[in-house]
Every structure is written in C-alpha cells, then in structure tokens.
Design an enzyme around this catalytic site. Structure first.
Site, PDB file in Angstrom:
ATOM      1  CE  LYS A 125      10.990   2.465  -6.999  1.00 61.47           C
ATOM      2  NZ  LYS A 125      11.257   3.202  -8.326  1.00 61.47           N
ATOM      3  CG  ASP A 165      10.658   0.118 -10.022  1.00 63.40           C
ATOM      4  OD1 ASP A 165      11.217   0.927 -10.577  1.00 63.40           O
ATOM      5  OD2 ASP A 165      11.423  -0.587  -9.404  1.00 63.40           O
TER       6      ASP A 165
END
Ligand code: NDP
Length: 445
Positions: A125, A165
């Site tokens: 991430k 995201d």
C-alpha cells in the site's frame, strides 16, 4: 503465553501509537489461533514473525508548487508488505489522514485480500498526506508527477504495480502513469486503473462496488434469497460507494443513503445515482448538494446524526477505516440490519465487529468483500501481459467468478475451523494459508 500472544505483545511493543496497524494485526492473529494450534510448523519456521513485518517500507519527500507559486511539501509512502505469492500490488491513497500506521495496516490487510483472489499478487500500500480536495488539475498534476518521480525507482511491472484508492482516481493515475512513461521511456503496465484506451480494463472502475454486491448475492443465493427489495444503507459517495449502489439497484435493492465527510443524505424512495454521479464524479462537489436537487431527500450534517441511524436490511460501509463503531453496530442491529458488507478497508471497529459476530449478523470483512477491485486489477495485468482487451461481459463474468469463489472459500474455511458463518475467521485463515505455504516453500527469506 501462547505463540499468538507473544506475537501480538511483540508487535504492540515495537509499534506503539500505530493504532490502525495494531488493530489489523490483532484481528488477524486472533483468527489464526485455530490454525497455529493444529500446525506447529508455523511457529517453528517463524512464519508469523515474518508476516507482521513489511519486507520494505519507503518514506519519501514530495515537493511541489501550488497555483500561488508557493512550494508545498508532503510525505509519501510505499509499504511493500509481502511478495511471497506475486509482485506487490495495492492502492495509493492521497488523504490528509495518511500516516505510517494507516499505510502499514492497509499493506498488511492487502496481503490476505490478494491471496483470497487466487491471483498471483503480493500485498502493498502507499500514498501521501496530500489532500486532493479543492486542488486544481494543475496542482494535482504537479503533485502526482513529483510523487511518481520518487516512487518510480521502487516499482515495476514485475516488482510492484500500484493502483488507486481514496483520493486517487482516473485523474491521478493518468498523471502518475504519464510521468512514469516519460521517465522510463517504456509503456509498461506499472499501474492499474489506467484509462480505457491506454491499457485500462473495462469494469475496473466499477469492480470493487460490484464485487461487494456479488459476494452478498452469492451468500443470499445459498439461502434462497436475494438482495431484491432489501433496504440498503451505504456510507461514502466515492468510487466504491457509487458502484455498490449501482449494482444493488440493478438487482432490485432500494439504496436509501450515501455520505461524505461533511454529512449524509437519506432518500426514502431510493437514491438517484445520476444526480450523485453528477455531483461527485463530474463536479467534485459535496453530497449536501443532492438534497437541493431532490427536495424529498434529507441531509444531515456530520455531528448531528449518523448514517447508521437509518433502519435497514443491509449496511455497506464504503468510506474509510473505523467509521462504524460499537454504538453504530447496536443501532444497526436494533434497526433490523442482518447483513454488513465492508466496501471500505476495516471500516468497522474491533468492538463493532465483535458485536455483529456475537449477534449472528452476517458480516463480510473488507479483505473478502472488497477484493473485487484488486481482482480486476489482476485481470487488467493479465490483459496487459497478453496485449489484448477483454469485453465488458468477459471481465464482469470473471469478477463474478472470483467473488463467488471467495465466498465459498471463506465459508468453507470458517466451517473447517469450527466457526460456521464467521467470515472474519474464514477470510483470515484462508488468506493466510496460501501466503504461509508460499513462505514455507521459499525458505527463510
Ligand atoms: P474515494 O476517494 O473515491 O471516496 C471516498 C469516500 O469516503 C468519499 O465519499 C469520502 O468523503 C469518504 N471519506 C473518506 N475519508 C473519510 C473520512 N475520514 N470520514 C468520512 N468520510 C470519508 O475512495 P474509494 O471509494 O476508492 O475508497 C473508499 C474505501 O474503499 C477505502 O477504505 C478504500 O481503501 C476502500 N477500497 C477501495 C478500492 C478501490 O478500488 N477504489 C478497493 C478496495 C477497497 P470526502 O469526499 O468528504 O472525503
């Protein structure tokens, strides 16, 4: 102390103040008690000790110039958590709340989520504490280019393939991809969520929201039921929320709410998605504007009420982490809610999750329920490698197949380990087993 207790205590000691990361580790580790008790090889080979530390954490400076000519500096991150089953894969988040704890929790969770998809993708991430809200296209471009200028040296089509995201949609992916292409002089498939026409897959935009509804529909199907006619409460009004609402409506559900960080709308007769898309996707506006267009809808400001106050059959938290707490969980159950599907990552607090599970609510954790996005990113990578494009129907069919597969995997796994219907345990154990096997096969690294 047991092996699991030792691991949790050690992670707590070494990562204090990293609230979100600790929350995610505790949840997964507690689920794994059932499996490490049966299989001592995990302890002998130090699998959990290795699993809770990222393979690599990169933190970097992102300087850029705003429209007023002033230099701004943000902090960028890429946490490459685990690549035992494939190259690192996971989104980039641009939001002021981004910090090391949030990045680590998301990278850790991503490892198990990607494993559940059955595709060859490790977990990672990244992102920055940059707030895209209110930024001009020029500012967003200069920031994205600066961010990619550093990130580029750590990623690659066989190493790490980021996606979008929160705060990173088609606009930011476009700017970052352009910068990467310019720097490397290659047209490599180094990001997913690319525009259709330059490497992007059809259905990628819709995939997380659609996948969320597919997994719930598969569950209901097994009970001779469906989402048709059910009252659905959704939080958020971004990518995941909008397309979860779209698929739920298509299948006959009545979606009555959406929200953003300023408040929520309640539209009893059903949300009009054309209006939401116009406000959110075209104008980048606030959800409050919805009630000006539809005067029979009610807008409630944040702080004066919660979207979870609305009675419903199905609740879909699709905004951000820890947006649904114990008090919200109690209200939802009292209001008749029977199914909760996490479109966002870890939107439910630990206490909220425990309340749902102990009350017999069918609770689908994010790492299973929102895996449709990354799964379709995996399909985008497959199309890029083969240098071809699949039709909308083909991608949608594969997405549905993957979500159906995830449901049966977590359901079977929960049963196998003595907790039928506990999809939190089912998802954690099933996701872990594949990664752990790869780690054992590949030796001590
Ligand atoms: P978007 O940026 O498109 O939308 C986010 C939505 O959540 C917005 O409505 C935003 O409101 C709201 N929100 C964000 N932060 C907060 C906050 N602190 N408090 C209240 N509301 C907030 O993001 P996505 O839809 O892509 O992502 C939503 C969630 O889904 C995240 O948890 C993400 O990690 C997860 N997810 C996303 C995937 C994807 O494919 N995009 C895949 C899997 C999971 P506002 O505009 O006011 O900030």
């Amino acid at each position: 102390m047991s092996y699991i207790d030792d691991i949790i205590a050690d992670v707590e000691k070494k990562n204090d103040n990293q609230y979100e990361f600790l929350q995610a580790v505790r949840e997964v580790m507690n689920s794994l008690r059932v499996i490490v008790d049966r299989e001592p090889v995990y302890e002998k080979m130090g699998v959990l000790e290795r699993l809770v530390i990222a393979e690599r954490t990169i933190i970097f400076r992102v300087p850029w110039v705003d429209d007023a000519g002033k230099v701004q500096v943000n902090r960028g991150y890429r946490v490459q958590f685990n690549s035992a089953i494939g190259p690192y894969k996971g989104g980039l988040r641009f939001h002021p709340s981004v910090n090391l704890s949030v990045m680590k929790f998301l990278g850790f969770e991503q490892t198990f989520k990607n494993s559940l998809t059955g595709l060859p993708m490790g977990g990672a991430k990244g992102g920055a504490d940059f707030d895209p809200k209110g930024k001009s296209d020029g500012e967003s471009m200069r920031f994205s280019q600066s961010f990619m200028t550093e990130l580029a040296r750590h990623i690659g089509p066989d190493t790490d393939i980021p996606a979008g995201d929160i705060g990173v949609g088609a606009r930011e992916i476009g700017y970052m991809y352009g910068q990467y292409r310019r720097m490397t002089n290659t047209f490599e498939a180094v990001l997913t969520g690319k525009g259709v026409g330059w490497g992007g897959s059809l259905i990628r935009t819709q995939a997380t929201g659609y996948g969320l509804i597919y997994i719930i529909e598969e569950f209901l199907h097994g009970r001779d039921d469906s989402i048709k006619g059910k009252k659905v409460v959704i939080s958020g009004s971004g990518n995941v929320a909008i397309f979860a609402a779209e698929k739920a409506q298509e299948l006959g559900a009545v979606v009555v709410s959406m929200s953003d960080s300023n408040g929520y709308i309640y539209h009893k007769s059903g949300i009009n998605l054309v209006t939401v898309k116009d406000i959110k996707l075209t104008k980048r506006g606030r959800i409050s504007e919805y009630a000006k267009v539809h005067t029979d809808a009610v807008y409630t400001e944040a702080g004066k009420g919660r979207v979870w106050d609305i009675p419903c059959d199905v609740a879909l938290p699709c905004a951000t982490q820890n947006e649904l707490d114990l008090g919200d969980a109690k209200k939802l159950v009292a209001g008749g809610c029977k199914i909760v599907g996490e479109g966002a990552n870890m939107p439910t607090t630990q206490e909220g999750t425990e309340y749902f599970l102990s009350g017999g609510i069918s609770f689908f954790p994010g790492k299973a329920a929102n895996a449709g996005g990354v799964a379709t990113s995996g399909l985008e990578m497959a199309q890029n490698s083969a240098r071809l494009y699949w039709s909308e129907e083909e991608v949608d069919m594969r997405l549905k197949g993957i979500m159906t597969g995830i449901y049966h995997n977590i359901n079977d796994s929960a049963r196998e380990y003595g907790k039928p219907g506990n999809f939190v345990l089912g998802a954690n154990v099933a996701g872990f087993k594949r990664v752990a096997k790869a780690m054992l096969d590949q030796g001590i690294i």
